[in-house]
Design a protein around this motif. Structure first.
Motif, short mmCIF file in Angstrom:
data_model
loop_
_atom_site.label_atom_id
_atom_site.label_comp_id
_atom_site.label_asym_id
_atom_site.label_seq_id
_atom_site.Cartn_x
_atom_site.Cartn_y
_atom_site.Cartn_z
N THR A 229 4.11 1.32 16.25
CA THR A 229 4.34 0.07 16.96
C THR A 229 5.30 0.23 18.13
N PRO A 230 5.03 -0.49 19.21
CA PRO A 230 6.01 -0.53 20.30
C PRO A 230 7.12 -1.55 20.00
N GLU A 231 6.92 -2.37 18.94
CA GLU A 231 7.93 -3.36 18.58
C GLU A 231 9.17 -2.67 18.04
N ARG A 232 10.31 -3.35 18.20
CA ARG A 232 11.56 -2.85 17.63
C ARG A 232 11.95 -3.77 16.49
N PRO A 233 11.57 -3.43 15.26
CA PRO A 233 11.86 -4.31 14.13
C PRO A 233 13.35 -4.63 14.01
N PHE A 234 13.61 -5.87 13.62
CA PHE A 234 14.95 -6.39 13.43
C PHE A 234 15.53 -5.96 12.09
N LEU A 235 14.68 -5.93 11.04
CA LEU A 235 15.14 -5.69 9.69
C LEU A 235 13.96 -5.29 8.82
N ILE A 236 14.20 -4.37 7.89
CA ILE A 236 13.20 -4.00 6.90
C ILE A 236 13.68 -4.51 5.55
N ARG B 83 6.15 -9.15 9.64
CA ARG B 83 5.11 -8.13 9.48
C ARG B 83 5.13 -7.77 8.00
N GLN B 84 4.12 -8.22 7.25
CA GLN B 84 4.07 -8.00 5.80
C GLN B 84 3.14 -6.85 5.46
N PHE B 85 3.58 -6.03 4.49
CA PHE B 85 2.80 -4.91 4.01
C PHE B 85 2.86 -4.87 2.49
N GLU B 86 1.75 -4.47 1.87
CA GLU B 86 1.69 -4.38 0.42
C GLU B 86 2.08 -3.01 -0.09
N ASP B 87 2.15 -2.04 0.81
CA ASP B 87 2.50 -0.69 0.38
C ASP B 87 3.27 0.03 1.48
N CYS B 88 3.97 1.07 1.06
CA CYS B 88 4.81 1.82 2.00
C CYS B 88 4.02 2.63 3.02
N PRO B 89 2.90 3.28 2.64
CA PRO B 89 2.17 4.03 3.67
C PRO B 89 1.72 3.15 4.85
N GLY C 216 13.22 -8.71 17.38
CA GLY C 216 12.00 -8.14 16.87
C GLY C 216 11.66 -8.66 15.49
N PRO C 217 10.56 -8.17 14.95
CA PRO C 217 10.05 -8.70 13.69
C PRO C 217 10.85 -8.25 12.46
N VAL C 218 10.70 -9.03 11.41
CA VAL C 218 11.21 -8.66 10.10
C VAL C 218 10.04 -8.02 9.36
N VAL C 219 10.24 -6.79 8.88
CA VAL C 219 9.22 -6.06 8.14
C VAL C 219 9.46 -6.29 6.65
N VAL C 220 8.45 -6.80 5.95
CA VAL C 220 8.55 -7.07 4.53
C VAL C 220 7.53 -6.21 3.81
N ILE C 221 8.00 -5.43 2.82
CA ILE C 221 7.11 -4.56 2.05
C ILE C 221 7.24 -4.95 0.59
N ASP C 222 6.17 -5.53 0.06
CA ASP C 222 6.18 -5.98 -1.33
C ASP C 222 4.73 -6.12 -1.79
N ASP C 223 4.42 -5.62 -2.97
CA ASP C 223 3.06 -5.67 -3.47
C ASP C 223 2.76 -6.90 -4.32
N ASP C 224 3.76 -7.71 -4.61
CA ASP C 224 3.58 -8.90 -5.44
C ASP C 224 3.22 -10.10 -4.56
N ARG C 225 2.04 -10.66 -4.77
CA ARG C 225 1.55 -11.78 -3.94
C ARG C 225 2.50 -12.98 -3.98
N ASP C 226 3.02 -13.30 -5.17
CA ASP C 226 3.93 -14.44 -5.29
C ASP C 226 5.19 -14.21 -4.47
N ASP C 227 5.74 -12.99 -4.53
CA ASP C 227 6.93 -12.68 -3.73
C ASP C 227 6.61 -12.72 -2.24
N GLN C 228 5.44 -12.20 -1.86
CA GLN C 228 5.04 -12.24 -0.45
C GLN C 228 5.01 -13.67 0.06
N GLU C 229 4.41 -14.56 -0.73
CA GLU C 229 4.32 -15.97 -0.33
C GLU C 229 5.71 -16.61 -0.24
N LEU C 230 6.56 -16.29 -1.22
CA LEU C 230 7.93 -16.83 -1.20
C LEU C 230 8.68 -16.35 0.03
#
Length: 140
Positions: A49-56, A34-40, A5-19
């Protein structure tokens, strides 16, 4: 690298998101991010989601609901807790009180964000390899 399943990435910094996107793409996971800028937003995704994420992978210092509050919400939600999604913090710095609280909330890791691509690739490789090989409830 993962069929789980997908890797969920939560980070509000654009540079970190791109990295992170570049590093995960390096490991062949571009379509599994699956990238998100905020926790909500991430919480809504995880609840629906019906997906089973691999890692947050979550930054700890986020506006509004921070990473620690997010982890508390996941722990209190029976549906999400039963998904047993490995949860790792990535932060610019480590403050002892935050690290202690993070582990009290049963996170599986706390890592410092690295400044170079090579160093981040090394951290991510170890994380991905560990969770790929680890047997846990999402392994089946």
């Amino acid at each position: 690298m993962t069929n789980r399943g997908p890797v969920v990435v939560i980070d509000d910094d654009r540079d970190d998101q791109e990295l992170f996107l570049e590093v995960l793409t390096h490991f062949g996971l571009k379509d599994f991010i699956r990238q998100f800028e905020d926790c909500p937003s991430a919480l809504h995704y995880l609840e629906t989601t019906p997906e089973r994420p691999f890692l947050i992978l979550c930054d700890i210092n986020l506006p509004g609901m921070n990473g620690l509050e997010f982890r508390k919400r996941l722990n209190k939600n029976d549906f999400l807790r039963m998904k047993s999604i490995p949860f790792v913090f990535l932060s610019t710095a480590a403050v002892q009180a935050q690290v202690q609280e993070a582990y009290e909330l049963t996170v599986q890791g706390f890592f410092i964000k690295q400044n170079s691509m090579a160093a981040m690739q090394d951290v991510f490789k170890r994380l991905l390899d560990y969770w790929k090989d680890c047997v846990h409830p999402n392994s089946f």
